[in-house]
Motif scaffolding. Structure first.
Motif, short mmCIF file in Angstrom:
data_model
loop_
_atom_site.label_atom_id
_atom_site.label_comp_id
_atom_site.label_asym_id
_atom_site.label_seq_id
_atom_site.Cartn_x
_atom_site.Cartn_y
_atom_site.Cartn_z
N TYR A 209 44.99 35.34 63.97
CA TYR A 209 45.04 33.88 64.00
C TYR A 209 45.26 33.27 62.62
O TYR A 209 45.85 32.20 62.49
N ASN B 218 48.36 30.84 61.80
CA ASN B 218 48.24 29.60 61.03
C ASN B 218 49.25 29.55 59.89
O ASN B 218 49.79 28.48 59.56
N TYR C 296 44.69 27.23 64.38
CA TYR C 296 43.79 28.06 65.18
C TYR C 296 42.42 28.10 64.54
O TYR C 296 42.29 28.17 63.31
N TRP D 30 43.27 26.76 71.36
CA TRP D 30 44.45 26.10 70.78
C TRP D 30 45.26 25.40 71.87
O TRP D 30 45.68 24.24 71.72
#
Length: 253
Positions: A73, A77, A167, A179
């Motif tokens: 995650y 991002n 996230y 999300w």
């Protein structure tokens, strides 16, 4: 000014040491008939030849970033931070956009939706089809649609970039659920494409660490639906899972 008829789609692929599968994913993106795609690949400093495969298609990829990260995650991002498209789609290594004209068909369904979504076909490690996901895409999608499970997969949802957040890194395995739900609470026009839009390779980290994944999902559903409704919903979830497993001897999540 945004081109309503041909919006820019940022497709983001996250990969780490997956030379065996990355090429299928890349080809499913770069061979799309839709002309307005920004392809971003975030690699976690792979050492197995993954980058050599990506390099073969470098002239058709907008951004390739390769560096260590704090997990999937965090890498996602990084991809979001680089994206400039009107919409974002995550297609991680091993997964595929369904056919070469899928993106074109998605945006032909209806103009200027906040979210487009569709169905996902599951595949095993030998790339043999396992059929449709157990959680079918609902006729109408909203923030309540996940109360009995994740009814639309991460690879099968196109979301306007101005609706998405980063996230939540407090979740190691299920931040994608949070999300999507966060975006659904903001969306007004949500379009069901009524077609398969993605192929998903089963067996990711959420399967390998299934217990932690379930705990995280329960916490996320608590946040959106409340504790008591979530407990009652999980009785339904468990019952449906048992019936499906008895019938097919697999879960197809």
């Amino acid at each position: 000014m945004e081109n309503k008829s041909s919006p820019l789609l940022s497709v983001i692929t996250v990969v780490f040491n997956n030379a065996a599968n990355i090429e299928r994913t890349v080809l499913s993106v770069v061979n799309q008939t839709y002309p307005n795609i920004e392809y971003i690949i975030i690699d976690g400093a792979s050492s197995d030849g993954t980058l050599n495969v990506i390099e073969k298609y470098r002239d058709r990829i907008a951004v390739v970033m390769s560096e260590t990260d704090k997990g999937i995650y965090d890498a996602m991002n990084k991809g979001l931070a680089l994206a400039t498209g009107d919409y974002v789609l995550f297609m991680n290594s091993g997964d595929e956009i369904y056919t070469n004209d899928t993106v074109e068909k998605v945006f032909s369904c209806s103009p200027d939706a906040d979210i487009y979504y569709g169905e996902t076909e599951m595949y095993d490690e030998d790339w043999k089809s396992l059929g449709k996901r157990r959680h079918h895409a609902p006729e109408r999608l909203n923030s309540g649609s996940f109360r009995f499970g994740m009814s639309v997969s991460h690879q099968a949802i196109y979301i306007k970039r101005n609706l998405v957040s980063l996230y939540n890194l407090d979740y190691q395995l299920s931040a994608d659920i949070d999300w999507i739900l966060n975006a659904l609470t903001k969306a007004t026009k949500i379009v069901n494409t009524k077609m398969y839009v993605a192929k998903y390779l089963v067996g990711g980290m959420s399967k390998k660490k299934h217990r932690l994944s379930l705990i995280e999902r329960f916490k996320i559903f608590n946040k959106y639906y409340g504790l008591i409704p979530n407990l009652l919903n999980h009785i339904v979830i468990a019952s449906k899972l048992l019936v499906y497993y008895v019938k097919y001897r697999r879960t197809n999540d």
